[in-house]
Design an enzyme around this catalytic site. Structure first.
Site, PDB file in Angstrom:
ATOM      1  N   ARG A  66       2.185   8.749  12.982  1.00 37.89           N
ATOM      2  CA  ARG A  66       1.790  10.002  13.646  1.00 37.89           C
ATOM      3  C   ARG A  66       0.271  10.216  13.586  1.00 37.89           C
ATOM      4  NH1 ARG A  66       3.092  14.970  10.236  1.00 37.89           N
ATOM      5  NH2 ARG A  66       1.248  14.062   9.255  1.00 37.89           N
ATOM      6  N   TYR A  69       0.840  -1.195   0.000  1.00 38.39           N
ATOM      7  CA  TYR A  69       0.000   0.000   0.000  1.00 38.39           C
ATOM      8  C   TYR A  69       0.881   1.253   0.000  1.00 38.39           C
ATOM      9  CZ  TYR A  69      -3.453   3.512   1.009  1.00 38.39           C
ATOM     10  OH  TYR A  69      -4.224   4.642   0.931  1.00 38.39           O
ATOM     11  N   PHE A  85      15.188  19.866  -1.713  1.00 43.14           N
ATOM     12  CA  PHE A  85      13.831  19.363  -1.937  1.00 43.14           C
ATOM     13  C   PHE A  85      13.664  17.953  -1.348  1.00 43.14           C
ATOM     14  CE2 PHE A  85      11.138  16.722  -4.691  1.00 43.14           C
ATOM     15  CZ  PHE A  85       9.923  17.373  -4.553  1.00 43.14           C
ATOM     16  N   ARG A 116     -10.208   4.915   9.177  1.00 43.56           N
ATOM     17  CA  ARG A 116      -9.162   4.445   8.260  1.00 43.56           C
ATOM     18  C   ARG A 116      -8.155   3.663   9.083  1.00 43.56           C
ATOM     19  NH1 ARG A 116      -9.049  10.094   5.654  1.00 43.56           N
ATOM     20  NH2 ARG A 116      -7.646  10.575   7.360  1.00 43.56           N
TER      21      ARG A 116
HETATM   22 CA    CA Z   1      -5.580   8.440   0.466  1.00 41.79          CA
END
Ligand code: CA
Length: 448
Positions: free
Chosen positions: A229, A182, A299, A239
């Site tokens: 977190r 995932y 970055f 979720r």
């Molecule tokens: Ca999402």
């Protein structure tokens, strides 16, 4: 901003960093403003969307060179659009699947947008005006378009596979392998896509494409730290990203971790999750060590140092089950300002790894594994420092430039100012304290 200063009151170096951040804005933001003055309406809108949808990435994206900045900005907005569809629970699953799997085709259709997002979706406006994003996407050079569309296709299919899986919909992520998969879809592919965009810009070497696992780890590390977190926020919105294979060793339900009576299990499960994230750190350091362009380095490095600082903060921290835990803004600003070269970044990673080692507890079932993972990071840093004792980065750090000297003087002046301010506040409190004492006596006289 005032609250950020108060939060960092006991950290003078953070106060100085905040002061610089607040009063001496980066030159690049004015460079971007200049570019946007003559830009198309759709491009201006895209940068507005970037600032609206991303708190952390907008700033680092805006620092990149012109051509790469537009490509990364559109990559971000397109994936944000895809993610908004993935998150939207008001879209029926059949429809959602088609949308996710076809998103990479829709970005080539001039005028396409999506107006059926649920009313609660915070980024629904982006999808409503997606035709403007598409307009700008189509003006990118072909090699950038290909990278973005390819990653968008893989991510859309990956998200659709998970969304289609009834077990995932009902119970969340099951195994550690599923968890990695995932995270690969939603973040690893971003790392891979960014490497390709860097190469496409000509600013980075082709060799980045030869180390896909490192690019992937860059995304996985950030994603996993966010998932740790955001436990409370995610569980409250139904979720579940923490893999069952890990949490089921401690509790029967993922939501039990936040309940009273499970404190010990909650801390131990948190350690297991942190250990899983720590594994990616050596890869991230190796990747950052390969980056040559200073702006691309910044970055890449800024989100990484934020992630290791956040990981050190959440490790053994029961508060994550009770409220939102975040690093102080002053600390974040200080890290942003420091992350200009690999030498400084290695120093930051060592510092936070040390924090984790100090917090690690011999009674924790994962104590030894965490020690080993931290040892591996430390070993990477030691090896790097040994092989680069006289690197150019070291030299720039030891030799103070006129600008650094100026910073030092600023810092001294600023500390003097703070001391003066504190003295004034103390005097005011003392003065009014006495007055209040007298007033209190009068009041108690009337209320008696
Ligand atoms: Ca999402």
């Amino acid at each position: 901003m005032a609250s950020a200063f108060i939060e960092s009151a006991f950290y003078p170096s953070e106060i100085v960093a905040l002061f610089h951040y607040k009063f001496l804005p980066a030159s690049s933001s004015s460079a971007l403003a200049k570019t946007l003055r003559t830009a198309t309406k759709s491009k201006i809108r895209c940068y507005e969307f970037l600032n609206m949808t991303s708190r952390s990435f907008a700033a680092v994206i805006q620092e990149l060179n012109d051509e790469l900045r537009d490509a990364v900005c559109l990559f971000y907005l397109i994936l944000r659009g895809l993610d908004t569809i993935e998150d939207d629970m008001s879209i029926p699953i059949d429809k959602k699947e088609v949308l996710l799997r076809n998103f990479h085709n829709n970005i080539y259709k001039r005028g396409w947008n999506f107006k059926e997002s649920g009313p609660k979706e915070k980024d629904r406006q982006l999808l409503m005006e997606f035709d403007l994003v598409i307009e700008e996407f189509l003006s990118l050079k072909k090699c950038f378009q290909n990278v973005i569309a390819e990653k968008c296709k893989l991510m859309g299919h990956g998200m659709a596979d998970f969304a289609n899986n009834a077990s995932y919909r009902n119970y969340g992520v099951k195994t550690v392998k599923d968890y990695d998969l995932y995270c690969h879809y939603v973040a690893g592919l971003v790392g891979l896509g960014l490497s390709d965009l860097f190469i496409g810009s000509g600013l980075e070497n082709d060799e980045l494409s030869e180390v896909p696992d490192l690019s992937k780890s860059m995304g996985l590390f950030l994603q996993k730290v966010n998932i740790i977190r955001d436990y409370l926020e995610d569980i409250l919105q139904n979720r579940r990203f923490w893999p069952k294979e890990i949490w089921s060793q401690y509790v029967d339900n993922l939501a039990d971790l936040k309940e009273p009576g499970h404190e010990k299990q909650a801390i131990e499960c948190l350690s297991a999750m942190c250990l899983d994230a720590l594994k990616h750190v050596p890869d991230c350091l190796t990747y950052m060590n390969m980056i040559r362009d200073p702006k691309i380095f910044n970055f890449c490095a800024i989100p990484q140092v934020m992630a290791i600082a956040t990981l050190a903060l959440v490790f053994k921290n029961y508060n994550i089950y009770k409220k939102v835990v975040k690093i102080r803004k002053g600390e974040a600003v200080k890290l942003i300002q420091k992350s200009t070269n690999i030498y400084a970044v290695v120093g930051i990673f060592r510092q936070y790894t040390q924090t984790i080692i100090t917090k690690n507890d011999a009674k924790d079932p994962n104590f030894l594994r965490i020690s080993i993972a931290c040892g591996q990071i430390e070993q990477w840093c030691q090896t790097y420092l040994k092989s680069h004792p006289f690197s150019s980065a070291t030299k720039t750090l030891t030799k103070s430039t006129p600008k650094q000297e100026l910073n030092f003087i600023d810092a001294q002046l600023f500390i003097l100012f703070i001391v003066f301010l504190l003295a004034t506040i103390c005097w005011i409190i003392k003065f009014f304290g006495l007055e209040w004492e007298l007033l209190g006596k009068h009041l108690s006289f009337f209320t008696q």
